[in-house]
Write an enzyme that holds these catalytic residues in place. Structure first.
Site, PDB file in Angstrom:
ATOM      1  N   ASP A   8       0.962  -1.192  -0.041  1.00 22.36           N
ATOM      2  CA  ASP A   8      -0.002   0.131  -0.030  1.00 22.36           C
ATOM      3  C   ASP A   8       0.764   1.251  -0.087  1.00 22.36           C
ATOM      4  O   ASP A   8       2.082   1.077   0.378  1.00 22.36           O
ATOM      5  CB  ASP A   8      -0.805  -0.035   1.355  1.00 22.36           C
ATOM      6  CG  ASP A   8      -1.646   1.247   1.638  1.00 22.36           C
ATOM      7  OD1 ASP A   8      -2.262   1.870   0.465  1.00 22.36           O
ATOM      8  OD2 ASP A   8      -1.503   1.785   2.522  1.00 22.36           O
ATOM      9  N   ASP A  10      -0.145   5.004   0.679  1.00 25.01           N
ATOM     10  CA  ASP A  10      -0.737   6.052   1.817  1.00 25.01           C
ATOM     11  C   ASP A  10      -0.662   5.470   3.259  1.00 25.01           C
ATOM     12  O   ASP A  10      -1.383   4.520   3.419  1.00 25.01           O
ATOM     13  CB  ASP A  10      -2.117   6.559   1.278  1.00 25.01           C
ATOM     14  CG  ASP A  10      -1.985   7.669   0.421  1.00 25.01           C
ATOM     15  OD1 ASP A  10      -1.012   8.463   0.178  1.00 25.01           O
ATOM     16  OD2 ASP A  10      -2.806   7.373  -0.750  1.00 25.01           O
ATOM     17  N   THR A 117      -4.733   5.655  -4.247  1.00 22.25           N
ATOM     18  CA  THR A 117      -4.452   7.005  -4.696  1.00 22.25           C
ATOM     19  C   THR A 117      -4.007   6.791  -6.128  1.00 22.25           C
ATOM     20  O   THR A 117      -3.773   5.921  -6.583  1.00 22.25           O
ATOM     21  CB  THR A 117      -3.350   7.594  -3.597  1.00 22.25           C
ATOM     22  OG1 THR A 117      -3.314   9.153  -4.020  1.00 22.25           O
ATOM     23  CG2 THR A 117      -1.844   7.098  -4.110  1.00 22.25           C
TER      24      THR A 117
HETATM   25  C1  XBP Z   1      -5.733   6.183   0.809  1.00 19.28           C
HETATM   26  C2  XBP Z   1      -6.687   7.037   0.567  1.00 19.28           C
HETATM   27  C3  XBP Z   1      -6.491   8.001  -0.661  1.00 19.28           C
HETATM   28  C4  XBP Z   1      -5.820   9.188  -0.201  1.00 19.28           C
HETATM   29  C5  XBP Z   1      -5.955  10.217  -1.191  1.00 19.28           C
HETATM   30  O1  XBP Z   1      -6.040   4.471   0.916  1.00 19.28           O
HETATM   31  O2  XBP Z   1      -7.740   6.636   0.679  1.00 19.28           O
HETATM   32  O3  XBP Z   1      -7.721   8.392  -1.000  1.00 19.28           O
HETATM   33  O4  XBP Z   1      -6.258   9.519   1.076  1.00 19.28           O
HETATM   34  O5  XBP Z   1      -5.656  10.145  -2.219  1.00 19.28           O
HETATM   35  P1  XBP Z   1      -4.964   3.448   0.891  1.00 19.28           P
HETATM   36  P2  XBP Z   1      -6.439  10.512  -3.561  1.00 19.28           P
HETATM   37  O6  XBP Z   1      -3.847   3.942   1.712  1.00 19.28           O
HETATM   38  O7  XBP Z   1      -5.899   2.322   1.444  1.00 19.28           O
HETATM   39  O8  XBP Z   1      -4.920   3.155  -0.506  1.00 19.28           O
HETATM   40  O9  XBP Z   1      -6.857  11.810  -3.062  1.00 19.28           O
HETATM   41  O10 XBP Z   1      -5.517  10.366  -4.906  1.00 19.28           O
HETATM   42  O11 XBP Z   1      -7.695   9.503  -3.903  1.00 19.28           O
HETATM   43 MG    MG Z   2      -3.014   3.037   3.557  1.00 13.06          MG
END
Ligand code: XBP
Ligand code: MG
Length: 231
Positions: A8, A10, A117
């Protein structure tokens, strides 16, 4: 036999969510919307994965009709701001990540990422934190709208596995959130979790391990030891 690690982005590679929040709020201000997401707001909104989906949920929370609202354009402006914040050097990898990726590469494991993301954000993070293009860090990049259903749906992990041409028993996922863990497990993957600042209160049923940080894993030998009873 494990062939690949799927990360993952983020919250897992780096604590990105405060920068995402800043980028959202700066974008809302520039658009004259009068919205501001506090940390508490954002913690609640994060249960909706994906920035466009999060903005849509916010509109619904306000009792507004998202149809006809320029969600995609607003989100594109947010992505641009987020990229600029990252390029300004405001991000560091989480402890243990650089060493884990380096060791994985040394022992011949393949590397992929599976994230909600968008691809430009993966590129910005890789340039800033690894000093490399995303394609030089990860062999496979499964990101954003490449699938219709975002985490906790398994689609993004299935997409990564298909691109790697591997079955779920041949890879391990690394996550920071309950939604991410659910996505990985639903795709049939073992998943190591280390919660981040916004996911400390999440629960992680079915995780292979829940660690304070990824350096606690003990590298690939530590991962192999965790997997051994399951094999
Ligand atoms: C991460 C997210 C993303 C970021 C924002 O979830 O939910 O939406 O917060 O990114 P994960 P964008 O780590 O579970 O993938 O604005 O580019 O969508
Ligand atoms: Mg995450």
């Amino acid at each position: 036999m494990i062939r690949a690690l799927i990360f993952d982005v983020d919250g897992t590679l780096a604590e990105t969510e405060e920068l995402h929040r800043r980028a959202f709020n700066d974008t809302f201000r520039a658009a004259g919307l009068g919205w501001h997401w506090s940390r508490a707001d954002y913690g609640r909104l994060l249960t909706t994965t994906g920035g466009k989906e999060r903005i849509t949920r916010h509109l619904q929370d306000l009792g507004l009709d998202p149809a006809g609202f320029p969600v995609a354009a607003l989100h594109a402006a947010k992505t641009e701001r987020y990229g600029a914040l990252i390029a300004a050097g405001e991000l560091a990898l989480r402890p243990g990540i650089a060493a884990l990726l380096a060791e994985a590469r040394r022992v011949g494991l393949r590397l992929a990422c599976a994230t909600t993301t968008s691809a430009p954000n993966v590129e910005a993070l890789c340039r800033a934190c690894f000093g490399k293009a995303a394609g030089d860090v990860f062999e496979v990049i499964a990101a954003g709208d490449i699938v219709a259903a975002k985490k906790p749906a398994p689609d993004i992990y299935r997409h990564a596995l298909a691109d790697l041409n591997l079955g779920p028993e041949q890879a391990v996922a690394f996550e920071d959130s309950a939604n991410g863990l659910r996505a990985a497990r639903a795709a049939g993957l073992a998943c190591v979790v280390s919660p981040g600042v916004y996911t400390l209160q999440d629960e992680f049923p079915g995780a292979l391990a829940v660690l304070d940080c990824f350096s606690e894993l003990g590298g690939i030998a530590g991962l192999a030891a965790l997997l051994a009873p399951a094999q």
